[in-house]
Structures are given as structure tokens and as C-alpha cells.
Design an enzyme around this catalytic site. Sequence first.
Site, PDB file in Angstrom:
ATOM      1  N   ASP A  34       0.906  -6.064   5.121  1.00  0.00           N
ATOM      2  CA  ASP A  34       0.042  -7.049   4.467  1.00  0.00           C
ATOM      3  C   ASP A  34      -0.078  -6.773   2.971  1.00  0.00           C
ATOM      4  O   ASP A  34       0.312  -5.722   2.471  1.00  0.00           O
ATOM      5  CB  ASP A  34      -1.353  -7.035   5.099  1.00  0.00           C
ATOM      6  CG  ASP A  34      -2.087  -5.732   4.828  1.00  0.00           C
ATOM      7  OD1 ASP A  34      -1.435  -4.675   4.904  1.00  0.00           O
ATOM      8  OD2 ASP A  34      -3.295  -5.761   4.548  1.00  0.00           O
ATOM      9  N   GLU A  35      -0.643  -7.724   2.262  1.00  0.00           N
ATOM     10  CA  GLU A  35      -1.007  -7.617   0.845  1.00  0.00           C
ATOM     11  C   GLU A  35       0.144  -7.109  -0.025  1.00  0.00           C
ATOM     12  O   GLU A  35       0.008  -6.145  -0.785  1.00  0.00           O
ATOM     13  CB  GLU A  35      -2.237  -6.716   0.683  1.00  0.00           C
ATOM     14  CG  GLU A  35      -3.494  -7.300   1.312  1.00  0.00           C
ATOM     15  CD  GLU A  35      -4.742  -6.502   1.000  1.00  0.00           C
ATOM     16  OE1 GLU A  35      -5.782  -7.128   0.721  1.00  0.00           O
ATOM     17  OE2 GLU A  35      -4.682  -5.260   1.048  1.00  0.00           O
ATOM     18  N   VAL A  36       1.288  -7.753   0.121  1.00  0.00           N
ATOM     19  CA  VAL A  36       2.443  -7.385  -0.689  1.00  0.00           C
ATOM     20  C   VAL A  36       3.372  -8.597  -0.799  1.00  0.00           C
ATOM     21  O   VAL A  36       3.452  -9.422   0.127  1.00  0.00           O
ATOM     22  CB  VAL A  36       3.198  -6.190  -0.067  1.00  0.00           C
ATOM     23  CG1 VAL A  36       3.791  -6.555   1.275  1.00  0.00           C
ATOM     24  CG2 VAL A  36       4.258  -5.658  -1.016  1.00  0.00           C
TER      25      VAL A  36
ATOM     26  N   TRP B 255      -7.035 -10.106  10.098  1.00  0.00           N
ATOM     27  CA  TRP B 255      -8.023  -9.578   9.151  1.00  0.00           C
ATOM     28  C   TRP B 255      -8.635 -10.665   8.273  1.00  0.00           C
ATOM     29  O   TRP B 255      -9.627 -10.444   7.604  1.00  0.00           O
ATOM     30  CB  TRP B 255      -7.406  -8.495   8.271  1.00  0.00           C
ATOM     31  CG  TRP B 255      -6.326  -8.952   7.320  1.00  0.00           C
ATOM     32  CD1 TRP B 255      -5.010  -9.114   7.604  1.00  0.00           C
ATOM     33  CD2 TRP B 255      -6.476  -9.278   5.937  1.00  0.00           C
ATOM     34  NE1 TRP B 255      -4.329  -9.529   6.491  1.00  0.00           N
ATOM     35  CE2 TRP B 255      -5.199  -9.624   5.439  1.00  0.00           C
ATOM     36  CE3 TRP B 255      -7.563  -9.304   5.061  1.00  0.00           C
ATOM     37  CZ2 TRP B 255      -4.980 -10.001   4.122  1.00  0.00           C
ATOM     38  CZ3 TRP B 255      -7.354  -9.674   3.739  1.00  0.00           C
ATOM     39  CH2 TRP B 255      -6.061 -10.014   3.278  1.00  0.00           C
TER      40      TRP B 255
ATOM     41  N   HIS C  47       0.839  -1.208   0.000  1.00  0.00           N
ATOM     42  CA  HIS C  47       0.000   0.000   0.000  1.00  0.00           C
ATOM     43  C   HIS C  47       0.872   1.256   0.000  1.00  0.00           C
ATOM     44  O   HIS C  47       0.580   2.233   0.694  1.00  0.00           O
ATOM     45  CB  HIS C  47      -0.931  -0.001   1.218  1.00  0.00           C
ATOM     46  CG  HIS C  47      -1.889  -1.157   1.232  1.00  0.00           C
ATOM     47  ND1 HIS C  47      -3.151  -1.103   0.693  1.00  0.00           N
ATOM     48  CD2 HIS C  47      -1.739  -2.428   1.689  1.00  0.00           C
ATOM     49  CE1 HIS C  47      -3.756  -2.272   0.831  1.00  0.00           C
ATOM     50  NE2 HIS C  47      -2.911  -3.107   1.433  1.00  0.00           N
TER      51      HIS C  47
END
Length: 853
Positions: free
Chosen positions: A496-498, A538, A454
Amino acid sequence: MTGKRTFTTLCCLLVFRLITAAQVQLPVYPDSLFSTYYQQRATHFKTLPKTAGDIIFLGNSITDGAEWSELFGDCRIKNRGISGDISAGVIARLPEVADRKPEKIFLLIGVNDLSRNTSPDSVVKNIMLISNYLHEKTPATKVYVQSILPVNKIYNKFGTHTGKSTQINEVNQALQTAADKSHYTFINIHDAFCGVDGLLNPELTNDGLHLKGEGYLLWKHLLYPYVFDLGMKPSLMPLPQSLKWQSGLFPFYSCSSVIAGKGLVNEANVVEELLKVNGAYSIDHDSSAHKPYIELKLTKIKVPQHAEEAYRLQVSENHVTITANTAHGIFNGIQTLRQLLRDNVMLDACDITDWPAFSWRGYMVDVGRNYQSVEQLKQQIDIMALYKLNVFHFHVTEDIAWRLAIKQYPELTKPENMLRDKGQFYSVDDIKELQRFCRERHIEFVPEIDMPGHSGAFKLAFHVDMQSDSAMRILKDIIREVCETYRPAYLHIGGDEVKISNAAFLPEICRTVEQYGVKAIGWSPGGNVSANTIRQLWMKEGTVNKKIKYIDSRHMYLNHMDPLESVTTLFYRMIGDVPTGNDSVLGGEICLWNDRAVNRQEDLLTMNPVYPAILTFAERSWQGGGRPGWTAAIPSGDTSAFDNFKAFENRLLDQKQQHFKTLPFPYRKQQNLVWKFYGPYSNGGNQEARFKPELDSLVKDSVSFTAVGGTLILRHWWYPLVNGLITNPKENTTWYAFTKIWSDTDGYKNCWIGFNNLSRSYATDTADPGTWDGRGSAVWVNGNLVKAPDLKFAGRKGNLESPLIDEDYEYRDPVKINLKKGWNTVLIKLPVGGFTAKDSNNPVKWMFTFLPF
């Protein structure tokens, strides 16, 4: 009040009769029977404009003597009292009152009748006639009949009135008995006005019959729940762990004294502001027994857990005492005090001992994607404080924009490096002001700098990937500046998300944070953060290591939730899969991730169920408990679980009425709507196929199951992780839902109707013109098809940069449904094809919302 004796007993006895066809007929009186003042007032009332939603106070001089709209702070309240009036006078002017179709009528009449020696039985019959007539002419009007007030001879005035205590008691008992059959709600205000001798309390009157100002304040306190449709006692939220109501009232209106122990200056100031708002011009610090006072005191109180936030609140007739182990506990007690003080007049006596089930009770806002002003953030923090949430998680950096001012690197917040809300960011002063605001409310301010994912805005500013060596040096400078400038207790580092290309990145970031004495938090699932980093869940089920500390945010993202669903889901949620917090499960956070752009910042609170969810999560995270698993359905088959929800929903709606009149609160009562479901019918892929419930208005098929609610989810897009109503949903099937709703009158009624509540984080397509959704769903009321709304951008391809306008029921004009007086039928058609989404932005959430109001 005292009129001439030309009003004869005969007039009062004529009035109670019903004519054929169950119609109520009122007697006709000559104008000469009524006083000049009566004529003045009655003719004045006729000339006043008709307004919708009126609340009418109807009666004699005791009603006439109050400034009701000022007393209640509500311009809907209209005074229709006439000094000297009797029940016959009310009957004579009743058609004008009924013609206004008021929302409510509060009637107090009869003491003047008794003073003229009219029998108690005749007075009761007249009042029953009044109520029956109103029920016939304006059935939607709620009628409240109040008991006749006590009287007292102590002042030697109004002798023909003050000697009627026996008759007054007889009338009141009969009115209470006749309430149900005569279509009114009886309110006993008599007893509260009595002294120890059963007569009118001399402190509330100066003539034994009429009231002084203090008497009207007491009257306001007694009527307040009826005027505003509230519970009889203040609806506290979160519900205290131990609550005992007691007899007596504390006169907050006459209190101007606060006694505070050492170290409680901030908390004393909060109480003093409450007193000033209520009219206290100066605050003293005297605990004299001769006047009411409020005391804040640090002492040892023993509770099962989290003693640092525990408190005891005791309210008696002459003092309020809040004791706690810490200032934070005192502050929590003050928030309960604020809720007890719902009418700004009096507090009901009680004894409360309270403590939280979880130590971490948070709310997260993403201001990286959509900027919010400091003012709007403070509004949300204030609501958090009132309901005892204690962590404000501030997600301030994103791909779209970096909104945290960094002195060493001003390029981060330049407009050209932002994709949305260009140039909008938070200065050092802004952050310090938010910290101060949170600190005064005992809320932990937790900033988040998302790393290394992000981070598109970071890359736009520096033209390097975050996981590079050069970026690492910049990030260490940023962490140092943030930690030294704001000295937070926690810093959330994202993670997260990487794809992690540099295995040393996150461990080094965590070490950098910790070297400043700050605790690191990271998302889980995420990257390889250090072992002592707090994980914020999450997605994954359950905790995997009891040596690690967790915060639960799984399925608590408000941007994905229908408003009605959000309350159901959060109310039944078991945080961290445990009933109370422990060394591993600290608590939870609800999160607002509004990925989609908005037209204005207020839409974030209108299009997401922020405030209903904050209150519901506050209840669950303070009370503990809940049910295993994640559900979007109200378990109406479980009597205990359903009763708990109903009681909670009533308190939730009381809070909405009290504290959210000017704030967005997309929630309405859904506990009374019971549906019968018919199906499944195999549609063979033809979602237009018609089946028996649609073809036969009597719906003769067997009921498959029943369910309760305004939003019903047959299959959630996260099935089977989140349970809907259907245990084993099948593709290419059609279900029908049927219910009946009651209407007091013929006419149109507002209704929330929807079939695919769009997530505010997906680029979901808008329904095609003339349709509710892409599945052929339909709704009929009394056999008439309800037309789908004309959406401004019907058929639009989803785009995160295209703000939502009217796509969902909670932020568009309600549908108008035509109802007849009596019972009305509602049939919902719910076909579905496949459950596989055409793309990630258009998941299949098989559901509907239907809720009249």
C-alpha cells in the site's frame, strides 16, 4: 466472643436516637462495661496510623478471627474485629473508625447481643444507628451490613448462641428491609453458610459458631464483588454465546486433579499452572468422586459456525468439564475458566456453550517505527489469549527501520541503516520464541514485510529501489529465508501507499510467497496483488468482490483514537459490514500504528488505548453483531443499544479491576455522564464570542439535544465517514454542553479534561500556552473557570521525532476540580471556526473530554 454479662440490655436499648438538626448522637458508655481484651484492641486501633482508601472489617470474634488482608491480597483491608464485641461496643469505638474516613466498612455484629437476650429489634436499631452515624460523619464511605451468620448446636458448645436461629433470621430480615433508609448495602451471607437443615454447615465450623478456614474462603467468595466493586457474577469477556448460571460452587481451592484427553498436554499444563498458583503442590490425574477435579475432553459439540474454536464449559459442585472439538476449543474454554476464577477460591456453577462469530480476530503492532521488546510483546500476546484473539500481526519493516534479521543480508539490521531505535531488531531466536509463545496460546503469528512501499530502510541498506530487478532478487532470497526458517501460514506483503512503477512486482512477490505454501495478505487499497491474495481493508467502504477474502481494519487504528472514543467506536462496529463472518469476510484486526517517536516503549501502551481496545474488539469479533456505519457517539437515544453498552462497560471495568491493576488501561466509566447541548450559535468567525449559556448561569435556552459520555465528538476529522453528535455541523459556530455532577464531600476531585486528543501518527502542533486548544474552548465548574494545564512544550510545532509528553489527558496528571458537597454544575464552551485543516498534521476534530473520577 463470649463476654461477661455486665453488658446489660439497657446499654443496647439506649443507643437509637437522633437529636435536632438531623445529627446523630451516640450514647456514652463507661469503660468498665467492656472487657480487658476489648480495651486492648480498641486502644491499639487508636494508635495505628491513618491511611487513605482503607477497607475496614468491623465486628466480633468471627471478624477478628480472619487475616483479611492476606485472604484478599490487599493491604488496604484492616481488621477491626474484637472477640466478644456487641453492637454497643461497636458504637463506643465508632468515632475512631469514622475519623479515618475509610473507603468501605463491612460490618457483622449481633449474635453476641442475641446471646444476652437482647431483642432483635434493639439489635437492628443499633446497627441502623451505626450506619446513620457513619453516613453523617463520613458520607463518602460505603457501608455494607452483613447478615448474621447461622449457628448450629451439633457440637454442644456456645449454647446461648446456637439456640438463636429464629432471632437471627428475624434480625436479618429487618436489616434487609431497612437498608435503603439507613444508608447501607445489605449483604446476605447467611444462606450460603447453611446446610440442608438451614443451620450452619458443620463442615465450615468446629464449634457451631466460629468458622474454620474453609468458612473464611466461602466468606471471601461472597464478599469479593463488594470489596472490589465487581458484578455479582464474574464478568466474562467476550460474553459467551450461551451462558446459564446455576446453583452451587466448585471448591477450586481444594482441587488438585486434572484429567486430560489425548493431545491436550499443552492445555493440561495451563490448568495445572492455575492450580499451582492457587496452592496445589502436586497434581494428580484421579477423577474419584470423593474429590473435586477438572476434566478436559475432546468430543463432538455442535455449534452454528467455527466449530474448531467452540467449547462447552460445565461447572458443578464437584467437577469442571471442558469439552471441545479441538485443542484450540479446549484452550478457549480454559480462558473462560480463568475469568470465572476471579477470587482464586471458588467457581460459580454454570453451563456455557460458546463459539466465535468471526474466524480472524487480530491485533497488529508496528515495531518497525518503534521497537518493542520481546517481553512487552509477550505481555500483549498474553492479554490477547485471555480474551480469545487469535491473530498476532507483526509489522516488522518500515521506512524508519528494518527489524527482521536476515542471515543472508545482515546489512538490513545494521544501526546505520536505521533512523530510530538504532540497532534494535529481532533475531531468529526472538522470532521463533514469539512464534512458540503464540502457538502455545493458539494464536496465529503473521509477519509482515512491507513491499514495495514503506521501504526506506531497505533502500538505505542496498541503495536500490524495491521495484528494481536487483531488489526483486534480494526480496526473493528474503522471502525464501523467512518462509523456510519460520514456516508461517501467512505472510503479509504490504503493498500500500506507494506508486507502482513495476506492474510485475506485486504479482511476482505473491507467486514467490505462495510457492512455499504460504498464503499472502496485502493491504487494500493497495497495489495489484494477485486475485487469491487476502485483502486487509484499511480505507475503502465495503467489500467489492465476494470471491476475494477480506480482513477489516477500517477505522480501527488505535493511534488515531481517544481512549473513551475507542471503546465506543469498537463496541458498536459491525466488522466487514456483516454481523457474522463468512467465506469472504474472515474477520478484522485492530492496529497500533504509532508513527511518532516515543521516549520509552511503555508509552505505546499508555498513549494508545491498547488494552481497552483489545477487550472491546475481542467482544465484538467474538460476539458478532454491531451497528451499520462508523460512529464515535454512544447512541443514548436507542434504549436497547445504550443498555447493551452499559452492560458491556460494567464488564469491561470489572476486567480492568481484575487483570490490569499493574498495566496501563486508560479507560473509566462514562455511561452515567449526561450532557445537555445548547446551540448552535453563529460566532461569525469570532471564537471568543460569548452567548447566553455562558452569560446566564441558569442556562435558559432550549436544549438542542442530550448525549452521554466522557468524550463527546461533535464532528470527527473523518466526517461524514465517521459520525459525531451533530448531524449537519456548521463552520463558525459555538455550542455549549452542560451537566451536573454529584459529590459526597467538599474538596478537590481528579478529572480528565481535554479538547483535542492528538493522534500519535500525526505531527500535530501542541496547544499554545494557557489554552486547551486552538479554538477558544473553555470549561467552568460551579461558575469558576478551570485553568488549562501548563504543558511542558506548549506551542511546539509538531514533529514526528519529538515524543509526546503531556499533551493529552490520559497521560498527564489529571486536573483537580473543586467540588462542593451535593450537586455541582459543569459548563463546556465549544467554538469552532473552519473545518479545513491548516495542514494534514492538524485535522479539526471538534470534541471535548470531561470525566471526573
